[in-house]
Structures are given as C-alpha cells and as structure tokens.
Motif scaffolding. Structure first.
Motif, mmCIF file in Angstrom:
data_model
loop_
_atom_site.group_PDB
_atom_site.id
_atom_site.type_symbol
_atom_site.label_atom_id
_atom_site.label_comp_id
_atom_site.label_asym_id
_atom_site.label_seq_id
_atom_site.Cartn_x
_atom_site.Cartn_y
_atom_site.Cartn_z
ATOM 1 N N ASN A 19 -0.873 8.370 -6.613
ATOM 2 C CA ASN A 19 0.169 9.093 -6.057
ATOM 3 C C ASN A 19 0.834 8.797 -4.959
ATOM 4 O O ASN A 19 0.252 8.225 -3.952
ATOM 5 N N GLU A 20 2.090 8.408 -4.678
ATOM 6 C CA GLU A 20 2.844 7.905 -3.562
ATOM 7 C C GLU A 20 2.703 8.806 -2.193
ATOM 8 O O GLU A 20 2.620 8.142 -1.182
ATOM 9 N N THR A 21 2.835 10.187 -2.437
ATOM 10 C CA THR A 21 2.418 10.630 -1.113
ATOM 11 C C THR A 21 1.260 10.470 -0.664
ATOM 12 O O THR A 21 0.894 10.298 0.567
ATOM 13 N N CYS A 22 -0.201 10.513 -1.225
ATOM 14 C CA CYS A 22 -1.444 10.249 -0.930
ATOM 15 C C CYS A 22 -1.216 8.699 -0.328
ATOM 16 O O CYS A 22 -1.836 8.618 0.964
ATOM 17 N N LEU A 23 -0.759 7.677 -0.869
ATOM 18 C CA LEU A 23 -0.565 6.399 -0.387
ATOM 19 C C LEU A 23 0.054 6.561 1.048
ATOM 20 O O LEU A 23 -0.444 5.816 2.133
ATOM 21 N N GLY A 70 2.469 -2.708 -3.910
ATOM 22 C CA GLY A 70 3.804 -2.341 -3.818
ATOM 23 C C GLY A 70 3.980 -1.208 -2.773
ATOM 24 O O GLY A 70 5.269 -1.194 -2.265
ATOM 25 N N ALA A 71 3.008 -0.484 -2.354
ATOM 26 C CA ALA A 71 3.285 0.502 -1.391
ATOM 27 C C ALA A 71 2.801 -0.092 0.069
ATOM 28 O O ALA A 71 3.003 0.721 1.176
ATOM 29 N N GLY A 72 2.557 -1.240 0.227
ATOM 30 C CA GLY A 72 2.559 -2.003 1.448
ATOM 31 C C GLY A 72 1.121 -2.502 1.841
ATOM 32 O O GLY A 72 0.795 -2.893 2.972
ATOM 33 N N PHE A 73 0.217 -2.217 1.164
ATOM 34 C CA PHE A 73 -1.350 -2.462 1.515
ATOM 35 C C PHE A 73 -1.849 -3.814 1.043
ATOM 36 O O PHE A 73 -1.399 -4.409 -0.029
ATOM 37 N N ASP A 74 -2.408 -4.512 1.871
ATOM 38 C CA ASP A 74 -3.410 -5.712 1.541
ATOM 39 C C ASP A 74 -4.613 -5.129 0.693
ATOM 40 O O ASP A 74 -5.258 -4.443 0.947
ATOM 41 N N VAL A 75 -4.714 -5.740 -0.439
ATOM 42 C CA VAL A 75 -5.655 -5.458 -1.564
ATOM 43 C C VAL A 75 -6.797 -6.268 -1.895
ATOM 44 O O VAL A 75 -6.148 -7.563 -2.289
ATOM 45 N N GLU A 76 -7.981 -6.103 -2.131
ATOM 46 C CA GLU A 76 -8.826 -6.831 -2.472
ATOM 47 C C GLU A 76 -9.589 -6.241 -3.586
ATOM 48 O O GLU A 76 -9.668 -4.654 -3.536
ATOM 49 N N THR A 77 -10.137 -6.663 -4.974
ATOM 50 C CA THR A 77 -10.655 -5.767 -5.872
ATOM 51 C C THR A 77 -12.252 -6.308 -5.938
ATOM 52 O O THR A 77 -12.401 -7.401 -5.629
ATOM 53 N N HIS A 78 -13.037 -5.351 -6.439
ATOM 54 C CA HIS A 78 -14.419 -5.641 -6.666
ATOM 55 C C HIS A 78 -14.962 -5.058 -7.839
ATOM 56 O O HIS A 78 -14.753 -3.837 -8.026
ATOM 57 N N VAL A 79 -15.535 -5.828 -8.768
ATOM 58 C CA VAL A 79 -16.337 -5.187 -10.014
ATOM 59 C C VAL A 79 -17.728 -5.538 -9.813
ATOM 60 O O VAL A 79 -18.081 -6.644 -9.817
#
Length: 280
Positions: A19-23, A70-79
């Motif tokens: 959801n773009e608005t939430c981000l 794409g919304a401008g955040f730095d992202v790391e993932t964890h499984v």
C-alpha cells in the motif's frame, strides 16, 4: 528510524506491504530502514511433501523488498524458524529497531499465522513500539482498512508513566498527524477527583499538540476502559489508537496492560502500542 516488518506472505500481508499510502506514512514519521521478516513455524520441516517453504518465502520477501526499495527504504530480509512472535521480538531487539509492524485481521480464526494470533502475542511481549496495521477480513483481495496510518489518532491515557511514554510518540508521529482525540476513562467506582480536573489534565496535553498544528479534542468517559475506548473509536473513527503497554511487566493486568491486548483484538482500525523501555 529502523522498523521490523513481519509478514506471513498472505494476501493480507501483501495488501499492507504494497500500500503506497501506508509506506508514505512510515516515511513521513522518519522510517528509512526496514527489516522484512517471515517466520517458518518450527513444526514445518524441509522434508515435508510439497513446496520448499524457506525458498518460497525468500522469493516472496524479494518481491516485497523491491516494492519497499522502490518507495525509498533501505531493506534487509530475514527468513527464520521458530515461534513467530518470539523470533520477531528477537530480531527487533538484535537490530535495535525503533518499531515493529504487523498486519492483522483482528479477531481472525487464523491461529498460527502472523496475520492472526501473533499480533496479540506481540501486543503482550513486544520490546519496541508495535504498529498493528488492520487489514480487511473475509476478502480474496483484502485492503488496508485505514491506510493513512497516523492522520487521526485516538490517545487513551490513565496519566501513568507508560501513558506518558506513549504520548511522547507524538514527537515523531506529528509529522503525519492532523487530528487527535485525547481520552481518559474513569471507573464508576473512582471517587477521587472530578471530571473537570481530569479534563484540565487532558487540555494541558492537548496544548502541545495544538502548537504542532494538530486539531485536538479531549473527552472524559466513565465505564469499562476497553469498552469505552472501542466506543470512542466508533464515534471518532481514528486511523490509529495510540496507547501504552506494560509489555512483560508483572503489573500488566492494570489499565494499560490487559486493556491494550483487548484493544488489539477488538479495534476496527490500526493500533500503535508503546511498551516500557528495554531492560539494560
């Protein structure tokens, strides 16, 4: 600010994450780094027939990662493997997160997924502020119910230290907040003070918010705290209920303890819980 975003890769999770608005709301309050987390339950094993769960979840996280970057955040993932709420709390503590975010369908029959009972378990045990992002129930393609996360805030307070900590969250939420309702619920058995004295306390708190150009009203009600908070939510339809939580404290059965868990289960909109500080 650094956020842990928990997902079970369900349609409800996807609705919240994409959801773009939430981000945009998260960005406005200062979130710039997100740790995307999904938990494979301990009772799911790689040798079980069917899909490789961990690989499937990695692919899902990579898709969400692209949306958030794409919304401008730095992202790391964890499984990770284990009990969802414990592993989510553990990662939040390890990465020194400023908040945890989880989607929830409220009183959902789903018991073993992030979109379900985990939100309530996190409300009881969270080590950092917790945003429960409410998602539509009973739909094949669910939507976020109140996507302007912090635009209109309902703040219940019992004037305790935990409530004060929750109020302090306005220092950063205000960048996305336009309206606020400050609420105190008095027990019918509480004969100390009077409604006017309580209203003056709320008005003092409202003054600061008005100085930040937040249109603020105050309300004093009598009755059961959880019931009156939910009744007020129905009347003023806030985007989010902001309140303190006693977390793992032995005193959590007081007002801002068990009540906060009840609100997470019953609220129609989003809930933002602020727990006590981490123990050092």
């Amino acid at each position: 600010m650094r956020a842990v975003y928990a997902t079970d890769l369900s349609a409800a999770s996807e609705a919240a994450i994409e959801n773009e608005t939430c981000l945009e709301c998260l960005g406005r309050i200062g979130v710039d780094s997100i740790h995307l987390v999904t938990v494979v339950p301990s009772n799911v094993h790689a040798g079980m027939p069917g899909v490789n769960f961990e690989e499937r979840r990695r692919r899902g996280l990579d898709r969400y990662r692209g949306v958030m970057e794409g919304a401008g955040f730095d992202v790391e993932t964890h499984v990770v493997r284990g009990t969802p709420f414990r592993r989510i709390n553990g990662i939040a503590d390890t990465v020194h997160a400023d908040m945890t975010i989880v989607g929830s369908r409220g009183q959902s029959p789903l018991e073993n997924r992030v979109i379900g009972s985990t939100a309530r378990n996190l409300a009881r045990t969270t080590v950092v502020p917790l945003l429960v992002n409410r998602v539509e129930r009973g739909a094949d393609e669910p939507e976020v119910l109140r996507e302007h996360l912090f635009e209109r805030i309902l703040f219940p307070t019992d004037f305790s230290e935990n409530a004060e900590r929750a109020y302090d969250a306005f220092s950063y939420l205000r960048h996305a907040t336009q309206e606020a309702t400050l609420l105190h619920v008095r027990s019918p058995k509480d004969d100390t003070g009077d409604d006017e004295e309580t209203r003056e306390k709320l008005t003092d708190l409202a003054t600061t918010l008005e100085d930040w150009d937040i249109d603020t009203q105050v309300e004093v009600r009598r009755g059961d705290p959880a019931n009156e908070i939910i009744a007020t939510e129905e009347e003023v339809t806030p985007s989010t209920i902001l309140m303190g939580s006693r977390g793992r404290s032995r005193m959590r059965r007081l007002l801002l303890g068990s009540v906060s868990e009840d609100i997470v289960a019953r609220a129609a909109g989003n809930v933002y819980l602020v727990p006590p500080p981490r123990a050092v």
